[in-house]
Every structure is written in structure tokens, then in C-alpha cells.
Design an enzyme around this catalytic site. Structure first.
Site, PDB file in Angstrom:
ATOM      1  N   HIS A   1       0.801  -1.223   0.000  1.00  0.00           N
ATOM      2  CA  HIS A   1       0.000   0.000   0.000  1.00  0.00           C
ATOM      3  C   HIS A   1       0.837   1.278   0.000  1.00  0.00           C
ATOM      4  CE1 HIS A   1       1.045  -0.129   4.240  1.00  0.00           C
ATOM      5  NE2 HIS A   1       0.688   1.128   4.325  1.00  0.00           N
TER       6      HIS A   1
HETATM    7  C1  UD1 Z   1      -2.361   5.310   5.929  1.00  0.00           C
HETATM    8  C2  UD1 Z   1      -1.079   5.832   6.614  1.00  0.00           C
HETATM    9  C3  UD1 Z   1       0.013   4.802   6.470  1.00  0.00           C
HETATM   10  C4  UD1 Z   1      -0.422   3.446   6.963  1.00  0.00           C
HETATM   11  C5  UD1 Z   1      -1.696   3.040   6.244  1.00  0.00           C
HETATM   12  C6  UD1 Z   1      -2.212   1.721   6.724  1.00  0.00           C
HETATM   13  C7  UD1 Z   1      -0.565   8.236   6.639  1.00  0.00           C
HETATM   14  C8  UD1 Z   1       0.229   9.282   5.999  1.00  0.00           C
HETATM   15  N1  UD1 Z   1      -0.621   7.051   5.977  1.00  0.00           N
HETATM   16  O1  UD1 Z   1      -2.084   5.198   4.542  1.00  0.00           O
HETATM   17  O2  UD1 Z   1       1.145   5.225   7.228  1.00  0.00           O
HETATM   18  O3  UD1 Z   1       0.601   2.519   6.726  1.00  0.00           O
HETATM   19  O4  UD1 Z   1      -2.685   4.051   6.478  1.00  0.00           O
HETATM   20  O5  UD1 Z   1      -3.362   1.336   6.043  1.00  0.00           O
HETATM   21  O6  UD1 Z   1      -1.137   8.462   7.690  1.00  0.00           O
HETATM   22  N2  UD1 Z   1      -9.491   4.587   1.920  1.00  0.00           N
HETATM   23  C9  UD1 Z   1     -10.648   3.857   1.999  1.00  0.00           C
HETATM   24  N3  UD1 Z   1     -11.133   3.546   3.231  1.00  0.00           N
HETATM   25  C10 UD1 Z   1     -10.513   3.931   4.370  1.00  0.00           C
HETATM   26  C11 UD1 Z   1      -9.345   4.691   4.275  1.00  0.00           C
HETATM   27  C12 UD1 Z   1      -8.832   4.990   3.046  1.00  0.00           C
HETATM   28  O7  UD1 Z   1     -11.232   3.487   1.004  1.00  0.00           O
HETATM   29  O8  UD1 Z   1     -11.023   3.601   5.459  1.00  0.00           O
HETATM   30  C13 UD1 Z   1      -8.937   4.912   0.580  1.00  0.00           C
HETATM   31  C14 UD1 Z   1      -9.232   6.326   0.137  1.00  0.00           C
HETATM   32  O9  UD1 Z   1      -9.450   6.296  -1.207  1.00  0.00           O
HETATM   33  C15 UD1 Z   1      -7.941   7.060   0.412  1.00  0.00           C
HETATM   34  C16 UD1 Z   1      -6.879   5.957   0.215  1.00  0.00           C
HETATM   35  O10 UD1 Z   1      -7.524   4.756   0.623  1.00  0.00           O
HETATM   36  O11 UD1 Z   1      -7.777   8.146  -0.409  1.00  0.00           O
HETATM   37  C17 UD1 Z   1      -5.648   6.169   1.031  1.00  0.00           C
HETATM   38  O12 UD1 Z   1      -5.968   6.371   2.408  1.00  0.00           O
HETATM   39  P1  UD1 Z   1      -5.031   7.281   3.370  1.00  0.00           P
HETATM   40  O13 UD1 Z   1      -5.576   7.247   4.753  1.00  0.00           O
HETATM   41  O14 UD1 Z   1      -4.822   8.618   2.723  1.00  0.00           O
HETATM   42  O15 UD1 Z   1      -3.640   6.596   3.325  1.00  0.00           O
HETATM   43  P2  UD1 Z   1      -3.244   5.068   3.465  1.00  0.00           P
HETATM   44  O16 UD1 Z   1      -2.618   4.662   2.194  1.00  0.00           O
HETATM   45  O17 UD1 Z   1      -4.389   4.271   3.993  1.00  0.00           O
END
Ligand code: UD1
Length: 366
Positions: free
Chosen positions: A205
Site C-alpha cells: 500500500h
Molecule cells: C495510511 C497511513 C500509512 C499506513 C496506512 C495503513 C498516513 C500518511 N498514511 O495510509 O502510514 O501505513 O494508512 O493502512 O497516515 N481509503 C478507503 N477507506 C478507508 C481509508 C482509506 O477506502 O477507510 C482509501 C481512500 O481512497 C484514500 C486511500 O484509501 O484516499 C488512502 O488512504 P489514506 O488514509 O490517505 O492513506 P493510506 O494509504 O491508507
């Protein structure tokens, strides 16, 4: 004594669970759980609350996904109101996600002591958002709880006072050891038609691996090779899924016959998959530690690790996305020569006990 415990994203939940449980043993302490809502999908959040027996959050900020600036800013705005309202004696933050930094910053500015659990880890790679979060969170924290000795060296190099640091072990290991027996009851192997040690488990991820077409194509080549020799199970993270669809790579990935794409799994199902995997491929931080405790070979698809003890003592090998190196390491594991390693000092299931004991003594007796 009011203690606010902050969680936001998936890797926070297993770290805070043993802390909350331990805080509840102290009648003088009132633990309050704040969920920022950085992760909000049922499979990224609710499933973990259920599997880990976490109490419902006392306060949910509902910030959701957005750019780093917007997400961090929203947490800051909302969490400030919480602090002003509750006036806690202490704020506990864990790990290195945006919620960790945002909450620590708010608390520090309002002169509330901050305890950072999993402090001092450094990848020395500032292109990782987590590295920025780590450095800044540690700079404003008052109690720095460390999982491994390298963290102390890193913090000393940054000019942080030694008397703020406590090497206590690893709260994620507390959770793993506590749930190992329960995880054995999971039926995930049967549900996915897998046999013990006859599959590899993949998680992916990090933006560096999933945010560009080039990076995803390299990953595709790596997986194409591996799945010729062994089934690869991939519980797909929403960030990776979104990008695979956006870049039109879905059909290409789905064509890999021995790659099993599954939705993100809960804590117990995933732990069971790790326990019985032949090996694990990951770019996660926590999974490098969990596989070290389980003695399962782990190949880390990154160029660095902020958790060097998992390589020096554990079962982890950092392989980047070097196709030939990965091929060699996989062949070694399949021949039964994978790294087993040993469990690092203090990774014994009692880290939360040590942390809360230290905090309690500071507040009650000093
Ligand atoms: C976040 C953390 C990362 C951690 C990871 C674990 C930061 C900078 N990043 O990254 O350190 O390793 O979580 O999973 O804090 N999304 C969903 N559902 C959710 C959350 C996210 O669909 O519940 C999707 C959204 O489209 C979002 C994308 O995933 O834009 C990325 O989510 P985001 O929280 O920005 O970063 P992660 O890659 O999850």
C-alpha cells in the site's frame, strides 16, 4: 487522571488495544478513546474494533480521506476542540500516521504532555510521509516509548533528552501474542481454499509501490514470477485498489492464475494467514515486526526499513523491488532455507504493562 488515547488508521488499532486494557486496571485513570476517522471503511476500522475487543470510541472526529494537508488540518481543528473541552492530563499517540502527528501537535501547543508509543524509528527517507510524521511527533513528545535500541540512537542524534526515552518493547507484539490462539480458530484458510505453508501472503500500500503505473508494473512482474511457484494471497488495500482500477491494470492483475485477490481482512483472519504462510511479502512496517515474532520469513518490498532489528535479529530481508534479488530470496525460502530469526529483547507481550506503569509513577508519585 484523564488520558486521551488517539487512533486514526488501521495500524493504530492493534497498538492502542493493550494500552487501553492496561489503563483500565488503574482506578485513578480515566481512559478516553478518540478516533479521528482517518480510516473509516468497515474493513479498515470496525472489523478491528470487533476483533480486538476495543471499546467504541468516546469521540469520533470523522475526518475521512483527503490530501495530507487537508486531512492533517481537519484533525488539528477537531482535536483542539476535544482537548479544550476535556482538559486531559495526558495524550497518548501511537505509530506514524497523519493522526499521530496532528494529535501530538495540538496537545503540545496546549501544553498537554504527549506520550508517543513506537518513538524513534527512522527510515531516513523523507519521501515517506510517515518519516515526517515520526520526526515531528517525537520532537513534541514528552514520553518516548521505544521498541528497539536503534530508536534511542536516532533520538539522541536529533538532540532529544535521554531521560524522555524508555525502551519498553512492542505493544503490537502484546496484541499478537494475546490473539494468537483465537486466530487459530479463524476459518480463513478453508474459506480461501488454502493449505498451511502452501501459499505466500502479500500486502502492498506504500505510495512508492502503488501510486504510479511504473511502480505497479514492476510489482506486476514480481508477482507474475512468484505465482508461477506458489499461490500468492493479496488482501488488497483501498489505496492500491483505487490506483489499479484508475491505471487500467485490473484485468492484467486478475489474469495471474495463482494470485488470489481478496478484500482487506480483519485482524484475526490476517493473523492466521500470516501464521501459516510459507513467507510474507510486504511494504508495511508492522508486518515486518509481526513476522519476526512468528518466525515467518518476510521479504520487505522497500529500499529501507525503520525497523532494523527485524533484519538484524528477526526474519526480515529488505529486497526493494529488485526482481532478481526477490527471485533468489523466494527460491531460497521455497527450498526451506528462509530466515527464521529470533525474537528481540522485550518483545514479550508486556510492553503496555511497562508503559502504563511508567506513566502512572510519573503522575501519581512525582
Ligand atoms: C495510511 C497511513 C500509512 C499506513 C496506512 C495503513 C498516513 C500518511 N498514511 O495510509 O502510514 O501505513 O494508512 O493502512 O497516515 N481509503 C478507503 N477507506 C478507508 C481509508 C482509506 O477506502 O477507510 C482509501 C481512500 O481512497 C484514500 C486511500 O484509501 O484516499 C488512502 O488512504 P489514506 O488514509 O490517505 O492513506 P493510506 O494509504 O491508507
Amino acid at each position: 487522571m484523564k488520558v486521551i488515547n488517539v487512533v486514526g488508521a488501521r495500524p493504530n488499532f492493534m497498538k492502542i488495544a493493550p494500552i487501553i486494557e492496561e489503563l483500565e486496571n488503574y482506578p485513578s485513570i480515566e481512559p478516553i478513546l478518540v478516533h479521528t476517522g482517518q480510516h473509516y471503511s468497515p474493513e479498515m476500522s470496525d472489523l478491528f474494533f470487533r476483533d480486538l475487543g476495543l471499546p467504541e470510541p468516546d469521540i469520533y472526529l470523522g475526518v475521512g480521506s483527503s490530501s495530507h494537508a487537508e486531512q492533517t488540518a481537519k484533525i488539528i481543528l477537531e482535536f483542539e476542540k476535544v482537548i479544550v473541552d476535556i482538559k486531559p492530563n495526558l495524550v497518548v499517540v501511537v505509530g506514524d500516521v497523519n493522526s499521530t502527528l496532528a494529535a501530538a501537535l495540538v496537545g503540545a501547543k496546549l501544553q498537554i504532555p504527549i506520550a508517543h508509543i513506537e518513538a524513534g524509528l527512522r527510515s531516513f527517507d523523507r519521501s515517506m510521509p510517515e518519516e515526517i510524521n515520526r520526526v515531528l511527533t517525537d520532537a513534541v513528545s514528552d514520553y518516548l516509548f521505544l521498541t528497539e535500541p536503534s530508536a534511542q540512537k536516532n533520538l539522541l542524534n536529533e538532540g532529544i533528552a535521554e531521560n524522555k526515552m524508555f525502551l519498553v518493547g512492542n505493544v503490537m507484539v502484546d496484541t499478537l501474542l494475546k490473539h494468537q490462539n483465537k486466530a487459530k480458530e479463524s476459518e480463513i484458510l478453508e474459506n480461501l481454499k488454502l493449505l498451511p505453508k502452501e501459499y505466500a501472503l502479500l500486502t502492498l500500500h506504500r505510495p512508492s509501490n502503488v501510486d504510479t503505473v511504473d511502480a505497479l508494473n514492476t510489482i506486476f512482474t514480481i508477482l507474475e514470477n512468484i505465482q508461477k511457484d506458489i499461490i500468492v494471497v493479496y488482501p488488497i488495500h483501498p489505496r492500491a485498489e483505487k490506483n489499479i482500477i484508475e491505471f487500467g491494470l485490473e484485468q492484467k492483475i486478475k489474469k495471474l492464475q495463482n494470485l488470489k485477490l481478496v478484500k482487506p481482512l480483519g485482524y484475526l483472519d490476517f493473523l492466521k494467514l500470516m501464521m501459516y504462510a510459507k513467507f510474507v511479502l510486504t511494504d508495511s512496517g508492522g508486518i515486518q515486526e509481526e513476522t519476526t515474532v512468528l518466525g515467518i520469513p518476510c521479504l520487505t518490498l522497500r529500499n529501507n526499513t525503520e525497523r532494523p532489528i527485524t533484519v538484524a535479529q528477526g526474519s526480515n530481508t529488505v529486497v526493494g523491488t529488485d526482481i532478481e534479488l526477490i527471485d533468489r530470496e523466494v527460491k531460497k525460502i521455497l527450498k526451506g532455507n528462509g530466515k527464521k530469526g529470533k525474537i528481540p529483547y522485550l518483545w514479550d507481550g508486556k510492553a503496555a504493562e511497562r508503559i502504563v506503569d511508567i506513566l502512572n509513577k510519573k503522575y501519581v508519585y512525582v
